[in-house]
Design a protein around this motif. Sequence first.
Motif, PDB file in Angstrom:
ATOM      1  N   ASP A  84      -3.237  -8.153   3.513  1.00  0.00           N
ATOM      2  CA  ASP A  84      -3.992  -7.783   4.702  1.00  0.00           C
ATOM      3  C   ASP A  84      -3.325  -8.326   5.964  1.00  0.00           C
ATOM      4  OD1 ASP A  84      -6.173  -6.591   6.076  1.00  0.00           O
ATOM      5  OD2 ASP A  84      -7.130  -8.566   6.222  1.00  0.00           O
ATOM      6  N   ARG A  85      -2.874  -9.579   5.913  1.00  0.00           N
ATOM      7  CA  ARG A  85      -2.177 -10.158   7.078  1.00  0.00           C
ATOM      8  C   ARG A  85      -0.895  -9.410   7.374  1.00  0.00           C
ATOM      9  NH1 ARG A  85      -1.218 -16.119   5.844  1.00  0.00           N
ATOM     10  NH2 ARG A  85       0.078 -15.935   7.688  1.00  0.00           N
TER      11      ARG A  85
ATOM     12  N   ALA B  87      -4.531 -10.374  -1.886  1.00  0.00           N
ATOM     13  CA  ALA B  87      -5.116  -9.372  -0.982  1.00  0.00           C
ATOM     14  C   ALA B  87      -5.144  -9.889   0.448  1.00  0.00           C
ATOM     15  CB  ALA B  87      -6.526  -9.009  -1.444  1.00  0.00           C
ATOM     16  N   GLY B  88      -5.458 -11.147   0.623  1.00  0.00           N
ATOM     17  CA  GLY B  88      -5.457 -11.742   1.956  1.00  0.00           C
ATOM     18  C   GLY B  88      -4.081 -11.713   2.593  1.00  0.00           C
TER      19      GLY B  88
ATOM     20  N   ASN C 152      -0.223  -6.290   6.539  1.00  0.00           N
ATOM     21  CA  ASN C 152      -0.617  -4.975   7.084  1.00  0.00           C
ATOM     22  C   ASN C 152      -0.912  -5.070   8.570  1.00  0.00           C
ATOM     23  OD1 ASN C 152      -0.380  -3.472   4.723  1.00  0.00           O
ATOM     24  ND2 ASN C 152      -2.535  -3.663   4.178  1.00  0.00           N
ATOM     25  N   THR C 153      -1.612  -6.122   8.966  1.00  0.00           N
ATOM     26  CA  THR C 153      -1.952  -6.301  10.383  1.00  0.00           C
ATOM     27  C   THR C 153      -0.701  -6.564  11.218  1.00  0.00           C
ATOM     28  OG1 THR C 153      -4.103  -7.195   9.770  1.00  0.00           O
ATOM     29  CG2 THR C 153      -3.333  -7.680  11.988  1.00  0.00           C
TER      30      THR C 153
ATOM     31  N   SER D  40      -2.596  -0.830   0.083  1.00  0.00           N
ATOM     32  CA  SER D  40      -3.892  -1.210  -0.512  1.00  0.00           C
ATOM     33  C   SER D  40      -3.887  -2.700  -0.864  1.00  0.00           C
ATOM     34  CB  SER D  40      -4.179  -0.374  -1.756  1.00  0.00           C
ATOM     35  OG  SER D  40      -3.238  -0.650  -2.761  1.00  0.00           O
ATOM     36  N   LEU D  41      -5.047  -3.309  -0.709  1.00  0.00           N
ATOM     37  CA  LEU D  41      -5.163  -4.755  -0.917  1.00  0.00           C
ATOM     38  C   LEU D  41      -5.252  -5.133  -2.391  1.00  0.00           C
ATOM     39  CD1 LEU D  41      -7.706  -5.661   1.908  1.00  0.00           C
ATOM     40  CD2 LEU D  41      -5.205  -5.621   1.995  1.00  0.00           C
TER      41      LEU D  41
ATOM     42  N   ASN E 288      -0.481   0.069   5.925  1.00  0.00           N
ATOM     43  CA  ASN E 288      -1.785   0.259   5.298  1.00  0.00           C
ATOM     44  C   ASN E 288      -1.653   0.247   3.774  1.00  0.00           C
ATOM     45  OD1 ASN E 288      -4.499   0.681   5.089  1.00  0.00           O
ATOM     46  ND2 ASN E 288      -4.353   2.904   5.347  1.00  0.00           N
TER      47      ASN E 288
END
Length: 114
Positions: A50-51, A46-47, A53-54, A61-62, A59
């Motif tokens: 998230d990185r 998930a981390g 995605n940033t 899902s994590l 977007n």
Amino acid sequence: MALTGYQLQYKRRMKKALALRAKADRQARFLVARLVTVLAQGEIAAGRIDRINTLYGTNLSLHTDLVNGYRVAGTAAALNQVAAASLGGAPAVMFVNLVANSTDAMLPPDADLD
């Protein structure tokens, strides 16, 4: 003094039942450790998502629904707490001075116990 057939039957049945309980406890500890590890790996994934995605402005899902369900429920923390509280394992087995029954007869055979 020699044990009666009734007492020997109890001893044999209890020994088998305690061995089965110990096996289930070992398996449960192994599976809890595996599940906690897998949930931690889900957090690592998930981390990373998230990185990404940033970085890319996406977007995604994590977590999957399954892992998210475990995460929201606090499963890993709860499992760790239960496992830590039960480090002693099974309660001590006390010797039971089983008195012979009035007829000194063994109980009938039982497929689950014998």
